[in-house]
Structures are given as C-alpha cells and as structure tokens.
Design a protein around this motif. Sequence first.
Motif, PDB file in Angstrom:
ATOM      1  N   UNK A 195      21.419  -5.916  -1.876  1.00 58.39           N
ATOM      2  CA  UNK A 195      20.349  -5.449  -0.987  1.00 58.39           C
ATOM      3  C   UNK A 195      20.862  -5.195   0.430  1.00 58.39           C
ATOM      4  N   UNK A 196      21.746  -6.053   0.919  1.00 55.55           N
ATOM      5  CA  UNK A 196      22.237  -5.923   2.294  1.00 55.55           C
ATOM      6  C   UNK A 196      22.983  -4.618   2.527  1.00 55.55           C
ATOM      7  N   UNK A 197      23.444  -3.995   1.451  1.00 56.12           N
ATOM      8  CA  UNK A 197      24.257  -2.785   1.576  1.00 56.12           C
ATOM      9  C   UNK A 197      23.409  -1.524   1.685  1.00 56.12           C
ATOM     10  N   UNK A 198      22.217  -1.518   1.088  1.00 55.11           N
ATOM     11  CA  UNK A 198      21.442  -0.275   1.135  1.00 55.11           C
ATOM     12  C   UNK A 198      20.097  -0.396   1.840  1.00 55.11           C
ATOM     13  N   UNK A 199      19.735  -1.607   2.278  1.00 54.07           N
ATOM     14  CA  UNK A 199      18.496  -1.736   3.036  1.00 54.07           C
ATOM     15  C   UNK A 199      18.668  -1.260   4.477  1.00 54.07           C
ATOM     16  N   UNK A 200      19.901  -0.879   4.845  1.00 58.07           N
ATOM     17  CA  UNK A 200      20.175  -0.378   6.194  1.00 58.07           C
ATOM     18  C   UNK A 200      19.534   0.990   6.420  1.00 58.07           C
ATOM     19  N   UNK A 201      19.219   1.696   5.328  1.00 54.88           N
ATOM     20  CA  UNK A 201      18.650   3.042   5.429  1.00 54.88           C
ATOM     21  C   UNK A 201      17.120   2.981   5.424  1.00 54.88           C
ATOM     22  N   UNK A 202      16.511   4.067   5.819  1.00 55.57           N
ATOM     23  CA  UNK A 202      15.074   4.219   5.650  1.00 55.57           C
ATOM     24  C   UNK A 202      14.850   4.825   4.272  1.00 55.57           C
ATOM     25  N   UNK A 203      14.237   4.076   3.371  1.00 58.06           N
ATOM     26  CA  UNK A 203      14.127   4.486   1.970  1.00 58.06           C
ATOM     27  C   UNK A 203      12.686   4.811   1.615  1.00 58.06           C
ATOM     28  N   UNK A 204      12.465   5.886   0.876  1.00 61.16           N
ATOM     29  CA  UNK A 204      11.102   6.207   0.441  1.00 61.16           C
ATOM     30  C   UNK A 204      10.662   5.289  -0.686  1.00 61.16           C
ATOM     31  N   UNK A 205       9.361   5.136  -0.895  1.00 61.51           N
ATOM     32  CA  UNK A 205       8.855   4.272  -1.978  1.00 61.51           C
ATOM     33  C   UNK A 205       9.263   4.799  -3.357  1.00 61.51           C
ATOM     34  N   UNK A 206       9.249   3.909  -4.322  1.00 60.83           N
ATOM     35  CA  UNK A 206       9.503   4.287  -5.711  1.00 60.83           C
ATOM     36  C   UNK A 206       8.478   3.592  -6.603  1.00 60.83           C
ATOM     37  N   UNK A 207       8.342   4.094  -7.826  1.00 60.81           N
ATOM     38  CA  UNK A 207       7.426   3.476  -8.787  1.00 60.81           C
ATOM     39  C   UNK A 207       8.114   2.385  -9.592  1.00 60.81           C
ATOM     40  N   UNK A 208       9.385   2.620  -9.904  1.00 63.05           N
ATOM     41  CA  UNK A 208      10.123   1.739 -10.809  1.00 63.05           C
ATOM     42  C   UNK A 208      11.516   1.505 -10.254  1.00 63.05           C
ATOM     43  N   UNK A 209      11.974   0.236 -10.318  1.00 60.95           N
ATOM     44  CA  UNK A 209      13.333  -0.082  -9.899  1.00 60.95           C
ATOM     45  C   UNK A 209      13.998  -0.955 -10.954  1.00 60.95           C
ATOM     46  N   UNK A 210      15.263  -0.654 -11.242  1.00 55.22           N
ATOM     47  CA  UNK A 210      16.109  -1.566 -11.993  1.00 55.22           C
ATOM     48  C   UNK A 210      16.797  -2.436 -10.958  1.00 55.22           C
ATOM     49  N   UNK A 211      16.566  -3.745 -11.009  1.00 51.27           N
ATOM     50  CA  UNK A 211      17.135  -4.616  -9.987  1.00 51.27           C
ATOM     51  C   UNK A 211      18.660  -4.624 -10.055  1.00 51.27           C
ATOM     52  N   UNK A 212      19.306  -4.587  -8.891  1.00 50.38           N
ATOM     53  CA  UNK A 212      20.763  -4.702  -8.893  1.00 50.38           C
ATOM     54  C   UNK A 212      21.216  -6.088  -9.346  1.00 50.38           C
TER      55      UNK A 212
END
Length: 314
Positions: free
Chosen positions: A215-232
Amino acid sequence: MLLVDFINVGYGDAILLRETETPFAMLVDCGDARIGRSRPDGRRITAADYLRREGIRELDLLVLTHLHLDHAGGLTHLLPGVRVREFWTNYLPPEEMWGHTLPAVPGAPAGVRCLMTSMGIYVKALAHLRSQKTEIRLIRTPCDCRRLTETLSAGVFLEDEELRLRQASIWDAVLSGAGSSGDLEALDGFINNTSIRLRLSYAGQEIELPGDVYASCWERHQLPPCTLIKLPHHGHGDALTSRLLEMLRPRYAVISVSDDRTDDCPSKKIIQLLSQFGVECFFTDAVPCQYAPDQPHVAIRFRIEKGVLMVSDV
C-alpha cells in the motif's frame, strides 16, 4: 459480459478474465508450481487445470505481474497446453539465456532459492513462448493505457521505476555469473513492489489487480474509485491502509489465500479495516479463522453484465 475468476491456487495468484462477446481471454499470473492440498475437502486447482476445465486452449494475453514463485511457478504446467498470443512482463533476461537450466545456489536462504527456482521456470517459459511466436512485451514505462477489446481497457502501471531497474541489474548480474546470494536477498526484499499493477475498465466498472504492491508504494498517487480489488500480498498487513481505501472505496475485495498458512495471512487488521469501510470480502481458499468462512472454492467468479457486477462461487 465479462467474467473474472479468482482461481484457488492456494498461496498464489491466478486470475482469469474473459469477455464473452469478442471472445477474449487473459490470465493475470498463474500460481505456484506446487499448489498442495491440506484437507480432504480442499478444492485447490492449478491455473492450467482450471483453463482446461473451462475449455480454454488459447490466451489472448498473459500477464506476469512479478517473478515471485507463487505468481510465476505455474508457467511450468500452463504453457504446454495453452497458446499465448501476447505476454507482458516487467523483466526480460538476455535472450541467449532463454531455455537454459540455471545453477543451484547451495546454502542460500529460502527466499533466494525460491527466486532462483522461479527464474529457472521463467527462462524455460520464455523459450516456449518464443517457439509459439508469442508477442513478448516488456513493461517499462510507469504508466500506459491499452485497449484490449472494444469494451475492455487496461491501465498498466509500474509504481517504482528505480526498483524495476534495480531488479533488472541484479538479475542480469546473477544470470551472467557475477551476482551474489546477497544481491538476491536484497531483491527478495523489494520484488513485490516491482509488480505490474492493472486497472481494468469495463461497462462502467473498475477492477484493481495490483499484484503484490504494498500500500505504501501506490497510495502516493491520487487514485480513482474502483468496484473490485484483489488485495496485494495475500492480505498481509502491508496490503492496505485507510488512505488507500479512502481513495479506492471498493465494494468488493478478494484475497488470494491458503488454508494452511499459519502466519498473519490474511491479517486480522486488514479484514477489520475492510469491514470499517463496508467492503464485502471474499477468500479464494477456506481460511480457518473467525473472520472468514471455512468453505473451500475452486474459484470466486465475478460477472459484469449490462453494467452490473455480480458474484458467485464456482
């Protein structure tokens, strides 16, 4: 209609996506070389066997998010029975190494041995793909957008270009005989964050497939919402933060797990965080703990039809 199957390969990732109208089929990662079975009613299956079960003999696209064994090991079983039109990866060794058998690293730590096993499988797979005349594409830019079909598109992201280049340098040195076990230990510590992250868009629905990026690697960006996520990273404690969930706001989350893991996987902290945000969580394998159903699956299937996303067991 788009079908998204999260296959129960045990501790590993293998995600099959199919657009039925085109038709179009892609696989994101392919699990480990050995999936194991820890209980009599277990329903784990290799990615290769699952594709055979579904009648798939050709993939339009195969994506290998990163070179950990639980994502790449299944190439051993997959390629003899499946033709691949296009292949995406974040590292390509020198072509003269493709098909070679790699030397063992005696006395090396477990993580190093696993990396070398994964690379040994990978270089043989590359030779097989070359013989199939597969289009092999090295993902090297931080951000790219690809239209896969008329209605399915993919955002393709690398979160840390410096780490990708460092990985390539270490592997090049190891394969030339100049690398060391220490180099591979260092790589084992950051290889998850070299993952190719995919953002798939279909009929107004957004799906995040981030490999094992912390999470620390990609939460630096402004990310749009999603419906479904596969957790890293199989739901380990580094998979999510409140900041990341605030941006993504998924309705559903899938965690690729193994019913015989004794570590904090999936992490109770992560499950509680998902619950706080009202995210409905699914597990590919049965997990013997109080926050997951003790029910084995072959796969968790999501279906997007007429702009609506639905879920079912397979």
